[in-house]
Design a protein around this motif. Structure first.
Motif, PDB file in Angstrom:
ATOM      1  N   MET A  84       0.834  -1.205   0.000  1.00  0.00           N
ATOM      2  CA  MET A  84       0.000   0.000   0.000  1.00  0.00           C
ATOM      3  C   MET A  84       0.865   1.248   0.000  1.00  0.00           C
ATOM      4  O   MET A  84       0.673   2.184  -0.730  1.00  0.00           O
ATOM      5  CB  MET A  84      -0.917  -0.005   1.227  1.00  0.00           C
ATOM      6  N   LEU A  85       1.894   1.246   0.887  1.00  0.00           N
ATOM      7  CA  LEU A  85       2.788   2.390   0.965  1.00  0.00           C
ATOM      8  C   LEU A  85       3.549   2.568  -0.338  1.00  0.00           C
ATOM      9  O   LEU A  85       3.745   3.680  -0.820  1.00  0.00           O
ATOM     10  CB  LEU A  85       3.763   2.209   2.126  1.00  0.00           C
ATOM     11  N   SER A  86       3.975   1.451  -0.933  1.00  0.00           N
ATOM     12  CA  SER A  86       4.698   1.506  -2.196  1.00  0.00           C
ATOM     13  C   SER A  86       3.820   2.093  -3.296  1.00  0.00           C
ATOM     14  O   SER A  86       4.276   2.906  -4.094  1.00  0.00           O
ATOM     15  CB  SER A  86       5.172   0.101  -2.580  1.00  0.00           C
ATOM     16  N   ASN A  87       2.541   1.686  -3.341  1.00  0.00           N
ATOM     17  CA  ASN A  87       1.621   2.220  -4.340  1.00  0.00           C
ATOM     18  C   ASN A  87       1.398   3.715  -4.143  1.00  0.00           C
ATOM     19  O   ASN A  87       1.308   4.471  -5.111  1.00  0.00           O
ATOM     20  CB  ASN A  87       0.279   1.486  -4.260  1.00  0.00           C
ATOM     21  N   ARG A  88       1.296   4.152  -2.882  1.00  0.00           N
ATOM     22  CA  ARG A  88       1.103   5.569  -2.599  1.00  0.00           C
ATOM     23  C   ARG A  88       2.312   6.389  -3.036  1.00  0.00           C
ATOM     24  O   ARG A  88       2.179   7.476  -3.592  1.00  0.00           O
ATOM     25  CB  ARG A  88       0.808   5.760  -1.109  1.00  0.00           C
TER      26      ARG A  88
ATOM     27  N   ILE B  43      -5.096  14.033  -8.552  1.00  0.00           N
ATOM     28  CA  ILE B  43      -6.177  14.738  -7.857  1.00  0.00           C
ATOM     29  C   ILE B  43      -7.265  13.763  -7.423  1.00  0.00           C
ATOM     30  O   ILE B  43      -7.835  13.876  -6.337  1.00  0.00           O
ATOM     31  CB  ILE B  43      -6.767  15.843  -8.757  1.00  0.00           C
ATOM     32  N   ALA B  44      -7.567  12.791  -8.278  1.00  0.00           N
ATOM     33  CA  ALA B  44      -8.633  11.831  -7.974  1.00  0.00           C
ATOM     34  C   ALA B  44      -8.269  10.927  -6.799  1.00  0.00           C
ATOM     35  O   ALA B  44      -9.153  10.449  -6.090  1.00  0.00           O
ATOM     36  CB  ALA B  44      -8.949  10.988  -9.208  1.00  0.00           C
ATOM     37  N   ARG B  45      -6.979  10.700  -6.558  1.00  0.00           N
ATOM     38  CA  ARG B  45      -6.575   9.690  -5.580  1.00  0.00           C
ATOM     39  C   ARG B  45      -5.849  10.248  -4.352  1.00  0.00           C
ATOM     40  O   ARG B  45      -5.667   9.519  -3.371  1.00  0.00           O
ATOM     41  CB  ARG B  45      -5.665   8.655  -6.262  1.00  0.00           C
TER      42      ARG B  45
ATOM     43  N   ALA C 145       3.845  14.028  -9.337  1.00  0.00           N
ATOM     44  CA  ALA C 145       4.879  15.067  -9.300  1.00  0.00           C
ATOM     45  C   ALA C 145       5.492  15.322 -10.665  1.00  0.00           C
ATOM     46  O   ALA C 145       6.077  16.386 -10.895  1.00  0.00           O
ATOM     47  CB  ALA C 145       5.967  14.669  -8.306  1.00  0.00           C
ATOM     48  N   VAL C 146       5.357  14.365 -11.586  1.00  0.00           N
ATOM     49  CA  VAL C 146       5.879  14.559 -12.935  1.00  0.00           C
ATOM     50  C   VAL C 146       5.231  15.780 -13.592  1.00  0.00           C
ATOM     51  O   VAL C 146       5.898  16.544 -14.315  1.00  0.00           O
ATOM     52  CB  VAL C 146       5.629  13.299 -13.796  1.00  0.00           C
ATOM     53  N   ALA C 147       3.935  15.992 -13.320  1.00  0.00           N
ATOM     54  CA  ALA C 147       3.216  17.090 -13.966  1.00  0.00           C
ATOM     55  C   ALA C 147       3.801  18.465 -13.618  1.00  0.00           C
ATOM     56  O   ALA C 147       4.193  19.218 -14.520  1.00  0.00           O
ATOM     57  CB  ALA C 147       1.729  17.029 -13.610  1.00  0.00           C
ATOM     58  N   PRO C 148       3.875  18.859 -12.336  1.00  0.00           N
ATOM     59  CA  PRO C 148       4.449  20.169 -12.040  1.00  0.00           C
ATOM     60  C   PRO C 148       5.912  20.291 -12.428  1.00  0.00           C
ATOM     61  O   PRO C 148       6.382  21.394 -12.734  1.00  0.00           O
ATOM     62  CB  PRO C 148       4.259  20.308 -10.518  1.00  0.00           C
TER      63      PRO C 148
ATOM     64  N   PHE D 103       4.406   5.611  -5.380  1.00  0.00           N
ATOM     65  CA  PHE D 103       4.411   5.631  -6.843  1.00  0.00           C
ATOM     66  C   PHE D 103       3.414   6.662  -7.370  1.00  0.00           C
ATOM     67  O   PHE D 103       3.697   7.395  -8.321  1.00  0.00           O
ATOM     68  CB  PHE D 103       4.067   4.241  -7.388  1.00  0.00           C
ATOM     69  N   LEU D 104       2.237   6.747  -6.733  1.00  0.00           N
ATOM     70  CA  LEU D 104       1.242   7.726  -7.133  1.00  0.00           C
ATOM     71  C   LEU D 104       1.761   9.148  -6.935  1.00  0.00           C
ATOM     72  O   LEU D 104       1.564  10.028  -7.788  1.00  0.00           O
ATOM     73  CB  LEU D 104      -0.050   7.518  -6.336  1.00  0.00           C
TER      74      LEU D 104
END
Length: 302
Positions: free
Chosen positions: A1-5, A230-232, A13-16, A7-8
């Motif tokens: 779960m932590l790994s998925n978070r 934003i959704a997650r 962060a790629v966007a900004p 990664f998200l």
């Protein structure tokens, strides 16, 4: 779960980080004094490209919701962003966005009932201090219209983030991103024709390279990652990630354009990165849906 978070967070962060290259791209590749043209050619082709991929149009209330979000996140934001980029040096335009996490956190506490904790407020204030260190060391004169445009763009996007979170996404992030880019791009097209007119000269190959990069990489790809985040993620956590944009803008201005870079500015960047880390650790420690609980308690819904 932590790994998925994690990664998200990284993919969001790629966007900004990509948006941080907008200012350098604008000054190096795009024609002068055409902010609405730049905004239109960034949004509309990107939206058309994504719509060709997803092949899905809005339904019902999402026609008008897409227009509202398209104006806040794309139309008004892009127009003000490029006005600021044309009138302010290097990464200064993006640095004004340092107030955005505080604005989003405040709006989210009222609209989404996310907890406005002292740690989040402290991180937001510290971030403003950090970007202030960078701004005050910039070897350039600030333009009042440029600063107002940067602030207006920040407020527009902050409102868009909160509304995007409140309304949710009725389709995949790629699809909802396409809707917003199309509606925002069409709004920009009308504004461009009304205020700037169509280009009087042919675009150069350098112009086309700049517009292509901003549209495909800095917009189509970046915004899919952004709206997915934003959704997650909590709205305020996403907003703090947006502070990577001025950091990248300043670093690129230093590395590529040879802009001045002082020890005080380096300290400011470290302060901003520390503020992001503090806010992300705080917000992502909450279980999914935690920001909704106070709303249910107040309204009695279930």
């Amino acid at each position: 779960m932590l790994s998925n978070r994690r990664f998200l967070i990284l993919t969001t962060a790629v966007a900004p980080a990509l948006w941080g290259t907008t200012y350098l791209t604008t000054t190096m590749f795009l024609p002068e004094d055409r902010p609405l043209l730049a905004a239109t050619l960034r949004a509309l082709p990107a939206g058309a490209l994504l719509l060709l991929v997803c092949r899905q149009l809005p339904r019902g209330e999402w026609w008008w919701k897409s227009w509202v979000l398209g104006i806040l996140n794309i139309g008004a934001f892009f127009a003000l962003l490029f006005i600021a980029a044309y009138r302010l040096p290097g990464g200064v335009a993006a640095i004004v966005g340092g107030i955005q996490p505080l604005v989003v956190a405040l709006l989210a506490s009222r609209v989404l009932y996310e907890r406005l904790t002292p740690r989040i407020v402290a991180a937001g204030v510290t971030a403003v201090f950090g970007v202030g260190l960078i701004t005050l060391q910039a070897q350039a004169r600030l333009d009042a219209i440029g600063v107002l445009a940067a602030v207006g763009g920040t407020l527009s996007m902050a409102s868009g983030i909160v509304l995007s979170k409140k309304w949710g996404q009725p389709a995949a992030p790629l699809t909802t991103t396409a809707w917003q880019l199309i509606t925002g791009g069409l709004t920009l097209l009308v504004a461009m024709i009304a205020f700037e007119g169509l280009p009087a000269t042919t675009l150069t190959s350098s112009n086309l390279v700049g517009y292509t990069y901003l549209s495909v990489v800095g917009t189509a790809f970046a915004y899919v990652m952004w709206f997915r985040g934003i959704a997650r993620l909590p709205a305020s956590a996403t907003a703090f990630l947006g502070l990577l944009s001025p950091v990248v803008a300043m670093l690129f201005g230093w590395l590529v354009a040879g802009e001045g870079f002082t020890p005080m500015q380096m300290l400011g960047i470290l302060v901003v990165l520390g503020s992001i880390s503090a806010a992300i650790v705080t917000k992502t420690a909450q279980p999914p849906g935690a920001h909704e609980r106070p709303a249910k308690e107040r309204t009695g819904s279930h």
